[in-house]
Design a protein around this motif. Sequence first.
Motif, PDB file in Angstrom:
ATOM      1  N   ALA A  68      10.346  -8.923 -10.117  1.00  0.00           N
ATOM      2  CA  ALA A  68       9.513  -7.887  -9.498  1.00  0.00           C
ATOM      3  C   ALA A  68       8.253  -8.456  -8.854  1.00  0.00           C
ATOM      4  CB  ALA A  68       9.135  -6.827 -10.529  1.00  0.00           C
ATOM      5  N   VAL A 136      13.531  -0.827 -16.350  1.00  0.00           N
ATOM      6  CA  VAL A 136      12.959   0.146 -15.401  1.00  0.00           C
ATOM      7  C   VAL A 136      11.885   0.981 -16.086  1.00  0.00           C
ATOM      8  CG1 VAL A 136      13.463   2.270 -14.110  1.00  0.00           C
ATOM      9  CG2 VAL A 136      14.907   0.264 -13.807  1.00  0.00           C
ATOM     10  N   LEU A 139       8.770  -1.336 -16.508  1.00  0.00           N
ATOM     11  CA  LEU A 139       8.048  -1.541 -15.250  1.00  0.00           C
ATOM     12  C   LEU A 139       7.367  -0.260 -14.784  1.00  0.00           C
ATOM     13  CD1 LEU A 139      10.670  -3.806 -13.464  1.00  0.00           C
ATOM     14  CD2 LEU A 139       8.351  -4.472 -14.083  1.00  0.00           C
ATOM     15  N   GLY A 140       8.031   0.868 -14.967  1.00  0.00           N
ATOM     16  CA  GLY A 140       7.437   2.133 -14.553  1.00  0.00           C
ATOM     17  C   GLY A 140       6.273   2.559 -15.420  1.00  0.00           C
ATOM     18  N   GLY A 143       3.079   0.472 -14.789  1.00  0.00           N
ATOM     19  CA  GLY A 143       2.587   0.404 -13.419  1.00  0.00           C
ATOM     20  C   GLY A 143       1.185   0.952 -13.275  1.00  0.00           C
ATOM     21  N   TYR A 212      12.304  -2.807  -8.330  1.00  0.00           N
ATOM     22  CA  TYR A 212      10.877  -2.715  -7.992  1.00  0.00           C
ATOM     23  C   TYR A 212      10.486  -3.707  -6.900  1.00  0.00           C
ATOM     24  CZ  TYR A 212       9.947   0.669 -11.587  1.00  0.00           C
ATOM     25  OH  TYR A 212       9.941   1.825 -12.320  1.00  0.00           O
ATOM     26  N   LYS A 215      11.376  -2.199  -3.720  1.00  0.00           N
ATOM     27  CA  LYS A 215      10.780  -0.875  -3.573  1.00  0.00           C
ATOM     28  C   LYS A 215      11.803   0.255  -3.498  1.00  0.00           C
ATOM     29  CE  LYS A 215       6.655  -2.765  -1.329  1.00  0.00           C
ATOM     30  NZ  LYS A 215       5.931  -2.814  -2.592  1.00  0.00           N
ATOM     31  N   LYS A 218       9.186   3.059  -6.371  1.00  0.00           N
ATOM     32  CA  LYS A 218       7.817   2.655  -6.067  1.00  0.00           C
ATOM     33  C   LYS A 218       6.878   3.163  -7.141  1.00  0.00           C
ATOM     34  CE  LYS A 218       8.499   2.733  -1.045  1.00  0.00           C
ATOM     35  NZ  LYS A 218       8.014   3.294   0.239  1.00  0.00           N
ATOM     36  N   VAL A 219       6.004   2.283  -7.598  1.00  0.00           N
ATOM     37  CA  VAL A 219       4.996   2.657  -8.590  1.00  0.00           C
ATOM     38  C   VAL A 219       3.639   2.445  -7.984  1.00  0.00           C
ATOM     39  CG1 VAL A 219       4.077   2.207 -10.883  1.00  0.00           C
ATOM     40  CG2 VAL A 219       6.517   2.017 -10.482  1.00  0.00           C
TER      41      VAL A 219
END
Length: 219
Positions: A68, A136, A139-140, A143, A212, A215, A218-219
């Motif tokens: 990422a 996911v 990472l989300g 963010g 990510y 994209k 998107k965060v």
Amino acid sequence: MNKLVAEFFGTAVLVLIGCGSVALGGEAIGTVGVALAFGLAIVAMAYAIGPISGCHVNPAVSLALFVAGKMTLPSMLQHWVAQFAGALMGALILWAIVGSTAGGLGTNGWGEGYGGGYPMLSALIFEIVFTLIFTVVILGSTGERAAPHFAGLAIGLTLVAIHLVGLKVTGVSVNPARSFGPAVLVGGTPLAQLWLFIVAPLVGGALGGAIYRFKILKV
């Protein structure tokens, strides 16, 4: 160095508590108990070492962050060394406690005689897909626009849910280090099958990071 010590410690704790719930709790605590043990271990470590290292405690997570663009290659490799070493230490401590009554030290596996007897393909698909989901969420929830202070809870609860679904399939890895520590000590079939629990989570982690990086989310 502080980050690496934190990753070593956190991964050891995850193996000790999570795999310990299998070896020591077993049928007495059931699927829900084991799922909670793994998830709560992550929640605890997220708040304990998260501010130091990010609390990856999982090579697949570190790979996802690298793909990422949130981590350098040297840093990822250093994290991997700390995580695998920590997992082995956690398994060694657990083995010292339970010895020959370890019940496999919470090893992962598939096929006849393991869990629900699911075939290798089922194990492969499960580990890739659910590691993807796990990374996911990580990472989300970490963010810039994510709700502050709730990442650890979200990540831990996701791991609980993954275990509720997959304990009968593979015992749930989604983490090469978590599988490595117990398998190395137990040997035999768990060690022979370890390749899947290294390859599949890393594939899932890379896919999660790519979502990510390019994209798609998107965060």
